[in-house]
Design a protein around this motif. Structure first.
Motif, short mmCIF file in Angstrom:
data_model
loop_
_atom_site.label_atom_id
_atom_site.label_comp_id
_atom_site.label_asym_id
_atom_site.label_seq_id
_atom_site.Cartn_x
_atom_site.Cartn_y
_atom_site.Cartn_z
N GLU A 261 -35.05 -12.59 -28.67
CA GLU A 261 -35.72 -11.87 -27.58
C GLU A 261 -34.74 -11.07 -26.73
O GLU A 261 -35.04 -9.95 -26.30
CB GLU A 261 -36.49 -12.87 -26.71
CG GLU A 261 -37.65 -13.52 -27.45
CD GLU A 261 -38.30 -14.63 -26.65
OE1 GLU A 261 -38.82 -14.32 -25.55
OE2 GLU A 261 -38.29 -15.79 -27.10
N GLU A 262 -33.56 -11.62 -26.48
CA GLU A 262 -32.58 -10.92 -25.65
C GLU A 262 -32.10 -9.64 -26.31
O GLU A 262 -31.96 -8.60 -25.67
CB GLU A 262 -31.40 -11.84 -25.33
CG GLU A 262 -31.73 -12.94 -24.34
CD GLU A 262 -32.37 -12.41 -23.07
OE1 GLU A 262 -31.81 -11.44 -22.48
OE2 GLU A 262 -33.43 -12.93 -22.66
N GLN A 263 -31.85 -9.71 -27.61
CA GLN A 263 -31.44 -8.50 -28.33
C GLN A 263 -32.54 -7.45 -28.32
O GLN A 263 -32.26 -6.24 -28.22
CB GLN A 263 -31.06 -8.86 -29.77
CG GLN A 263 -29.74 -9.60 -29.90
CD GLN A 263 -29.40 -9.91 -31.35
OE1 GLN A 263 -30.09 -9.50 -32.27
NE2 GLN A 263 -28.30 -10.64 -31.54
N ALA A 264 -33.79 -7.90 -28.43
CA ALA A 264 -34.91 -6.96 -28.39
C ALA A 264 -34.97 -6.24 -27.05
O ALA A 264 -35.19 -5.02 -26.99
CB ALA A 264 -36.22 -7.71 -28.64
N LYS A 265 -34.77 -6.96 -25.96
CA LYS A 265 -34.77 -6.35 -24.64
C LYS A 265 -33.61 -5.38 -24.47
O LYS A 265 -33.74 -4.33 -23.83
CB LYS A 265 -34.72 -7.44 -23.56
CG LYS A 265 -35.98 -8.30 -23.50
CD LYS A 265 -35.81 -9.43 -22.49
CE LYS A 265 -36.99 -10.37 -22.49
NZ LYS A 265 -36.80 -11.52 -21.58
N GLU A 266 -32.45 -5.74 -25.03
CA GLU A 266 -31.29 -4.85 -24.97
C GLU A 266 -31.56 -3.54 -25.71
O GLU A 266 -31.19 -2.46 -25.24
CB GLU A 266 -30.06 -5.54 -25.56
CG GLU A 266 -29.49 -6.66 -24.70
CD GLU A 266 -28.38 -7.44 -25.40
OE1 GLU A 266 -27.97 -7.02 -26.49
OE2 GLU A 266 -27.95 -8.48 -24.84
N GLU A 267 -32.21 -3.64 -26.87
CA GLU A 267 -32.57 -2.43 -27.60
C GLU A 267 -33.49 -1.55 -26.76
O GLU A 267 -33.34 -0.32 -26.75
CB GLU A 267 -33.27 -2.79 -28.92
CG GLU A 267 -32.34 -3.28 -30.00
CD GLU A 267 -33.03 -3.47 -31.34
OE1 GLU A 267 -32.33 -3.76 -32.32
OE2 GLU A 267 -34.27 -3.33 -31.41
N VAL A 268 -34.44 -2.16 -26.07
CA VAL A 268 -35.37 -1.38 -25.24
C VAL A 268 -34.62 -0.67 -24.12
O VAL A 268 -34.89 0.50 -23.82
CB VAL A 268 -36.48 -2.29 -24.67
CG1 VAL A 268 -37.29 -1.54 -23.61
CG2 VAL A 268 -37.39 -2.77 -25.78
N ASP A 269 -33.67 -1.34 -23.49
CA ASP A 269 -32.87 -0.70 -22.44
C ASP A 269 -32.16 0.54 -22.98
O ASP A 269 -32.16 1.61 -22.34
CB ASP A 269 -31.83 -1.68 -21.88
CG ASP A 269 -32.42 -2.66 -20.89
OD1 ASP A 269 -33.44 -2.31 -20.25
OD2 ASP A 269 -31.88 -3.77 -20.76
N ILE A 270 -31.56 0.40 -24.14
CA ILE A 270 -30.85 1.53 -24.75
C ILE A 270 -31.83 2.64 -25.10
O ILE A 270 -31.57 3.84 -24.86
CB ILE A 270 -30.07 1.08 -26.00
CG1 ILE A 270 -29.00 0.06 -25.62
CG2 ILE A 270 -29.43 2.27 -26.71
CD1 ILE A 270 -28.34 -0.63 -26.80
N LEU A 271 -32.97 2.25 -25.66
CA LEU A 271 -34.00 3.21 -26.04
C LEU A 271 -34.45 4.05 -24.84
O LEU A 271 -34.52 5.29 -24.90
CB LEU A 271 -35.19 2.47 -26.63
CG LEU A 271 -36.42 3.30 -27.02
CD1 LEU A 271 -36.12 4.18 -28.22
CD2 LEU A 271 -37.61 2.39 -27.31
N ILE A 272 -34.73 3.38 -23.75
CA ILE A 272 -35.20 4.09 -22.55
C ILE A 272 -34.11 5.00 -22.00
O ILE A 272 -34.35 6.18 -21.71
CB ILE A 272 -35.67 3.09 -21.48
CG1 ILE A 272 -36.94 2.37 -21.96
CG2 ILE A 272 -35.93 3.80 -20.15
CD1 ILE A 272 -37.38 1.23 -21.06
N ASN A 273 -32.91 4.46 -21.85
CA ASN A 273 -31.84 5.21 -21.20
C ASN A 273 -31.30 6.37 -22.02
O ASN A 273 -30.87 7.38 -21.46
CB ASN A 273 -30.69 4.26 -20.83
CG ASN A 273 -31.09 3.29 -19.74
OD1 ASN A 273 -31.90 3.59 -18.88
ND2 ASN A 273 -30.53 2.09 -19.79
#
Length: 335
Positions: free
Chosen positions: A71-83
């Motif tokens: 789950e943590e890696q998934a959230k990190e990917e989303v942060d990168i995706l958005i930014n």
């Protein structure tokens, strides 16, 4: 189902970086879903593909191929995706997580579900309309696709001649294509049909870079004439039929209830509806036929006294099997 006439679209990545999207549009393409990332790495052609799609006046969505195993890696990917990809842009189609990587294939259904949900919930919290892409094998065997598809907009991949209208969007072909040429504008690419007016829903919800438009604020300027009811979904109901019944649109009902897939509602589901009092009480008031919307605390006895009729008549007019069971939001014929 709230099905629109199917809309033809494509999905592209760096492998279609030289595709002429103006020509694709002339060949009938209405939208494109663009790969933004592979894992946590930005697709080299994302920015150029986005600019070309917008210049060609195509509606645009995004997908990223997740390689997150928790789950943590998934959230990190989303942060990168958005930014790095989504910020300061507008998208008329969902932001899809693509779940097909071998890293996730043996994690088990529950763990894959959690990875997907952690990513998509974070996207939603940041104002994006989230969806899931996967093929039939993943849907059936690698996660609980039947559960996830009730919560999120699904983009279902199955290369076949048989249309998959149970999902908002269907990827029907790519290199293998049973319906048409595997090339668009002379380039091999994946191809899709969309059966739901996702751009309209996204814009009215104010997602993906759009501001919530005034049409979604139902009757805000005339609140005294607004009736908000709770409708209980019955067998064979669709959002379109319900909307027609109460003088509204399926898009407004979907937005009000955060329904990500207007094609999927279920018997017993409680749906909020905002409509004018005129529509909610007299929408079908032809030939001197009157209707009443059941309110909290109502009983057939109370309603019959209010309208100078009998419980037996109400039961007969409405084919009620159990006179002790009526529901808030239910529409009863009075005469």
């Amino acid at each position: 189902m709230s099905i629109i006439e199917k809309v033809f679209g494509i999905d592209i990545s760096k492998y279609q970086k030289n595709m002429n999207l103006d020509l694709a549009k002339k060949e009938g393409v209405k939208f494109t879903i663009i790969r933004a990332m592979y894992g946590n790495k930005k697709d080299d052609s994302f920015e150029n593909n986005y600019l070309k799609a917008k210049k060609s006046n195509l509606d645009v969505g995004v997908y990223w191929w997740t390689r997150a195993v928790n789950e943590e890696q998934a959230k990190e990917e989303v942060d990168i995706l958005i930014n790095t990809c989504l910020k300061n842009k507008k998208f008329e189609y969902p932001i899809y997580i693509d779940v097909e990587d071998k890293l996730l294939s043996n994690l088990g259904k529950e763990k894959v579900d959690k990875i997907i949900e952690s990513a998509l919930k974070k996207l939603e919290s940041r104002g994006y309309y989230a969806g899931i892409y996967m093929n039939k094998d993943w849907y059936d065997n690698k996660c609980n696709g039947n559960i996830l598809s009730k919560r999120y907009s699904f983009w279902f991949a199955r290369w076949s001649k048989i249309e998959q209208k149970d999902f908002p969007m269907w990827q029907f072909g790519g290199e293998t294509n049973y319906l048409r040429s595997n090339k668009v504008a002379g380039v091999i690419c994946d191809q899709n049909y969309c059966y739901v007016n996702l751009p309209d829903i996204i814009k009215k919800l104010g997602k993906n870079g759009y501001e919530k438009n005034s049409e979604n604020k139902v009757y805000d300027n005339n609140k005294s004439n607004v009736s908000e009811i709770i409708y209980v979904v019955k067998k064979n109901d669709t959002l379109s039929l319900i909307a027609k019944k109460y003088g509204t649109t399926y898009q407004k009902i979907a937005a009000l209830n955060n329904i990500s897939n207007p094609n999927k509602i279920y018997v017993g589901q409680k749906i909020k509806i905002k409509t004018s009092i005129k529509n909610s009480t007299n929408n079908s008031n032809k030939n001197n036929t009157n209707y009443y919307i059941v309110k909290k605390g109502d009983t057939l006895i109370k309603i019959s006294k209010k309208y100078n009729t009998t419980v037996a008549k109400l039961v007969s007019l409405n084919n009620i099997k159990n006179a002790n069971k009526i529901y808030t939001g239910e529409k009863l014929r009075i005469k």
